[in-house]
Motif scaffolding. Structure first.
Motif, PDB file in Angstrom:
ATOM      1  N   GLU A  76       0.741  -1.152   0.183  1.00  4.63           N
ATOM      2  CA  GLU A  76      -0.156   0.054  -0.090  1.00  4.63           C
ATOM      3  C   GLU A  76       0.795   1.195   0.052  1.00  4.63           C
ATOM      4  O   GLU A  76       0.622   2.193  -0.896  1.00  4.63           O
ATOM      5  N   ILE A  79       2.535   2.070  -3.331  1.00 11.14           N
ATOM      6  CA  ILE A  79       1.469   2.544  -4.431  1.00 11.14           C
ATOM      7  C   ILE A  79       1.237   3.691  -3.950  1.00 11.14           C
ATOM      8  O   ILE A  79       1.120   4.871  -4.916  1.00 11.14           O
ATOM      9  N   ASN A  80       1.077   4.176  -2.612  1.00 13.50           N
ATOM     10  CA  ASN A  80       0.946   5.648  -2.238  1.00 13.50           C
ATOM     11  C   ASN A  80       1.790   6.430  -2.277  1.00 13.50           C
ATOM     12  O   ASN A  80       1.838   7.528  -2.482  1.00 13.50           O
ATOM     13  N   ARG A  83       4.061   4.691  -6.789  1.00 13.38           N
ATOM     14  CA  ARG A  83       4.591   3.628  -7.782  1.00 13.38           C
ATOM     15  C   ARG A  83       3.041   2.866  -8.394  1.00 13.38           C
ATOM     16  O   ARG A  83       3.147   1.644  -7.833  1.00 13.38           O
ATOM     17  N   ALA A  84       2.339   3.584  -9.113  1.00  6.96           N
ATOM     18  CA  ALA A  84       1.075   2.956  -9.512  1.00  6.96           C
ATOM     19  C   ALA A  84       1.253   1.454 -10.520  1.00  6.96           C
ATOM     20  O   ALA A  84       0.185   0.829 -10.233  1.00  6.96           O
ATOM     21  N   SER A  85       2.342   1.491 -10.894  1.00  9.98           N
ATOM     22  CA  SER A  85       2.559   0.468 -11.812  1.00  9.98           C
ATOM     23  C   SER A  85       2.740  -0.942 -10.977  1.00  9.98           C
ATOM     24  O   SER A  85       2.377  -2.087 -11.563  1.00  9.98           O
ATOM     25  N   LEU A  87       0.577  -1.945  -9.236  1.00 13.33           N
ATOM     26  CA  LEU A  87      -0.615  -2.531  -9.107  1.00 13.33           C
ATOM     27  C   LEU A  87      -0.876  -3.807 -10.165  1.00 13.33           C
ATOM     28  O   LEU A  87      -1.770  -4.343  -9.934  1.00 13.33           O
TER      29      LEU A  87
END
Length: 135
Positions: A76, A79-80, A83-85, A87
């Motif tokens: 989490e 991503i926060n 580094r959305a990739s 996902l």
């Protein structure tokens, strides 16, 4: 060849009882999932009034913690942090706080995932369950 500890049925029951006690003490309606080191479900307990989707989320958090050998919150945070990739990482679905690995002698022997209240409260319940093992 190395030897490694494994969760036995009695261990799983200890974790489940302590996690449930922590949830009930706080009047939290949650689902508690316990998995082995490969992420395979060993125990699932959906408490009264826990929402149905919490079953899937708790199981995914536990699986993520077991397979990744670290708290699901780590993912989490990644991503926060932008580094959305991440996902798109395969086989990791429970990337929310509330999944904790069970470690003995530096080895992951399983994990606990909880869903139904705030993520930090989910983690509190999982920690209480794991702590009952006295590792």
């Amino acid at each position: 060849m190395k030897s490694k500890a494994v969760l036995e049925h009695a261990d799983v029951q200890i974790i489940a009882a302590a996690a449930q006690a922590e949830a009930l003490k706080n009047n939290w309606a949650v689902t508690i999932a316990i998995v082995d080191d490969g992420g395979h479900l060993l125990n699932l307990n959906r408490l009264d009034n826990a929402i149905p989707v919490s079953v899937y989320i708790a199981t995914a958090k536990a699986n993520t913690a077991a397979m990744g050998r670290r708290e699901s919150k780590v993912y989490e945070d990644i991503i926060n942090g932008g580094r959305a990739s991440f996902l798109s990482a395969p086989h990791i679905e429970g990337m929310l706080e509330g999944g904790l690995p069970i470690l003995k002698d530096g080895q992951c022997i399983g994990a606990v995932g909880v869903s139904g209240v705030k993520s930090n409260e989910d983690a509190q319940i999982a920690r209480a369950g794991i702590a009952a093992l006295g590792l």
